[in-house]
Motif scaffolding. Structure first.
Motif, mmCIF file in Angstrom:
data_model
loop_
_atom_site.group_PDB
_atom_site.id
_atom_site.type_symbol
_atom_site.label_atom_id
_atom_site.label_comp_id
_atom_site.label_asym_id
_atom_site.label_seq_id
_atom_site.Cartn_x
_atom_site.Cartn_y
_atom_site.Cartn_z
ATOM 1 N N SER A 1 17.008 13.459 -1.919
ATOM 2 C CA SER A 1 15.592 13.567 -1.585
ATOM 3 C C SER A 1 15.080 12.246 -1.039
ATOM 4 N N THR A 2 13.984 12.356 -0.337
ATOM 5 C CA THR A 2 13.327 11.158 0.173
ATOM 6 C C THR A 2 11.822 11.315 -0.012
ATOM 7 N N GLY A 3 11.168 10.240 -0.361
ATOM 8 C CA GLY A 3 9.719 10.349 -0.532
ATOM 9 C C GLY A 3 9.055 9.003 -0.603
ATOM 10 N N TYR A 4 7.746 9.044 -0.697
ATOM 11 C CA TYR A 4 6.991 7.799 -0.847
ATOM 12 C C TYR A 4 5.659 8.105 -1.495
ATOM 13 N N ALA A 5 5.010 7.061 -1.925
ATOM 14 C CA ALA A 5 3.651 7.200 -2.450
ATOM 15 C C ALA A 5 2.767 6.140 -1.811
ATOM 16 N N ILE A 6 1.585 6.571 -1.430
ATOM 17 C CA ILE A 6 0.591 5.652 -0.904
ATOM 18 C C ILE A 6 -0.382 5.307 -2.026
ATOM 19 N N GLY A 7 -0.665 4.038 -2.186
ATOM 20 C CA GLY A 7 -1.651 3.623 -3.178
ATOM 21 C C GLY A 7 -3.044 3.888 -2.635
ATOM 22 N N PHE A 8 -3.575 5.034 -3.001
ATOM 23 C CA PHE A 8 -4.837 5.494 -2.408
ATOM 24 C C PHE A 8 -5.977 4.496 -2.640
ATOM 25 N N VAL B 1 0.816 -1.209 0.000
ATOM 26 C CA VAL B 1 0.000 0.000 0.000
ATOM 27 C C VAL B 1 0.852 1.261 0.000
ATOM 28 N N CYS B 2 2.130 1.100 0.258
ATOM 29 C CA CYS B 2 2.981 2.278 0.303
ATOM 30 C C CYS B 2 4.418 1.862 0.025
#
Length: 413
Positions: free
Chosen positions: A302-309, A283-284
RNA sequence: GCCUGGGUGGGGUAGCUGGUCAUCCUAUGGGACUGUGGAUCCUACGACUCGGGUUCAAAUCCCGACCCGGGCCCCA
């Protein structure tokens, strides 16, 4: 005979009930992002295709929705949002104070076979922190991801790894071979990995270490990794990160076998898994990367993430926020007054006024059907008294009040 | 891209060992009950995913396409 036009494969229509649920969850995620000091951004739905082909990795390439526009430009619908955000940063924000903290919620497009939790148009809620390579920001990002999921009532398994540690092992191997190795690692395809290492004649010592390293799990992983890879910077950083995660009170599993599908990750990587999603249990996902340089900017960590909405929506049990609404009902001789009164009430509460020419009784029946909490009855008798009748549909009780009193009682918080 | 299950009114279904006008429930529009809802009754609306093939005859059997679900791959 006309052909019925259907929506394209892998796309969805969202009806009012589902939209209310989605907005509810979206607002929760937004609230968390905002409170952690992240600012919302929005990038274009489509970009030049190079933005995604430069460094996203083979996986993404075959899935891109692309087309030539009327000016012969190769355009791609965004398959993800990290690259666009970094492009935006390079294009207009390089000289702003660091770190930059952004969040976004937008649709992405990938040409894939639709499945449970997988669509061709899907939504990502993501976060990027630009300008810091420190474990502090990595820890914050991970904690934020978990907090966001919590706010939606989703509990997942957090796995954390570090590509720098594994990569240090084969820093002498060609870059193309490195990413091939990482892909095999990601797939947990040990057999394929062995064959490939044979193929490029990798040194035995490295092979042994690699296999032991990617198998490392749990609290002793860092200690063992140090024995395998030596006392390198990446391990020290990873260790700091883990201790910070402890400070945040996070529960996590160390997993040096995480590789991720996008090629641009360079350091910390993490994934969060959930039950109940079939094959799409992630999910993320996110990590630390360096992309700015590739897009013509200065090298910027950089640092980041995406959540699968959509995946979150699949498993969370959030209901739509209970919506108040009232129906103004009238008689043939008071329809115009009902319109006026309805208009006044709309300023305070969602209000329906009959537009079907229905008779009094059917208007009430309709109010019942749509689940209205109250009905405001506009009749001659009430108007003569300068009032209306407010009927509570749940209790059936009814009383004579002024329009202002109705507004005062039922207005939204 | 691969493997697998499935598509009957808006939703849910019966029919599917070929043969009246395709069943039932629900939803929706209109009406009865004529200033007070959920009930009941009447009425209207509305489907065999599409295209070929077999047959005197296809929702039913065969092939293909499209779409949906599950898995692989990949990923969010």
């Amino acid at each position: 005979m006309v052909m019925e036009i259907q929506r394209p494969r892998g796309t969805r229509d969202f009806l009012p009930y589902e939209m209310a649920r989605r907005r509810n969850v979206e607002n929760r995620l937004r609230k968390v992002a905002k409170h952690w000091g992240y600012g919302e951004i929005k990038t274009p739905t489509f970009e030049h295709i190079e933005l995604f082909t430069i460094k996203s990795g083979e996986g993404i390439l075959g899935e891109i929705y692309n087309f030539k526009d009327k000016g012969e430009r190769e355009i791609a619908l965004r398959p993800e949002l990290t690259a666009p955000v970094v492009r935006m940063y390079v294009e207009e924000l390089q000289r702003s104070p660091k770190p930059l903290k952004f969040y976004y919620f937008d649709n992405c497009f990938r040409y894939e076979r639709p499945q449970k939790g997988r669509f061709r148009e899907f939504f990502q809620f993501g976060v990027e922190i630009i300008g810091s390579a420190r474990p502090e920001s990595e820890a914050e990002v991970i904690a934020l991801a978990v907090e966001m999921l919590n706010s939606a009532g989703v509990k997942g398994d957090l796995h954390v790894g570090h590509l720098g540690i594994v990569r240090a092992l084969f820093k002498d191997i060609q870059p193309e071979h490195q990413s091939k190795i990482m892909r095999l690692v990601d797939k947990k395809d040990d057999k394929g990995l062995e064959e490939f290492l044979d193929e490029i004649r990798a040194p035995d010592e490295m092979r042994g270490k690699l296999f032991r390293l990617i198998g490392l799990r749990g609290i002793n992983a860092v200690h063992e990794a140090r024995e395998l890879a030596g006392d390198i910077e990446a391990i020290a950083q990873f260790e700091t990160l883990l201790s910070l995660l402890d400070v945040y009170g996070m529960e996590y599993t160390v997993d040096l076998g995480i590789a991720r599908g996008l090629d641009y990750y360079t350091g910390m990587v993490f994934e969060i898994y959930c039950e109940g999603l079939g094959a799409q249990n992630q999910v993320c996902g996110g990590g630390s990367y360096r992309l700015a340089q590739l897009f013509g900017g200065e090298d910027t960590p950089s640092t980041g993430y995406a959540i699968g909405f959509d995946r979150i929506m699949e498993i969370c049990e959030v209901a739509p926020q209970a919506s108040k609404r009232i129906v103004v009902v009238s008689f043939d001789d008071t329809r115009k007054e009902a319109v006026v009164i309805g208009n006044k009430l709309r300023a305070h509460v969602p209000t329906y006024v009959d537009v079907m020419g229905r008779k009094f009784k059917d208007q009430i029946s309709y109010a019942n059907t749509i689940g209205a909490s109250h009905v405001v009855i506009v009749g001659k008798n009430e108007l003569d008294a300068g009032k209306v009748a407010l009927k509570d549909m749940r209790t059936g009780e009814q009383e004579l009040v002024t329009v202002e009193e109705v507004a005062e009682r039922l207005k939204l918080d």
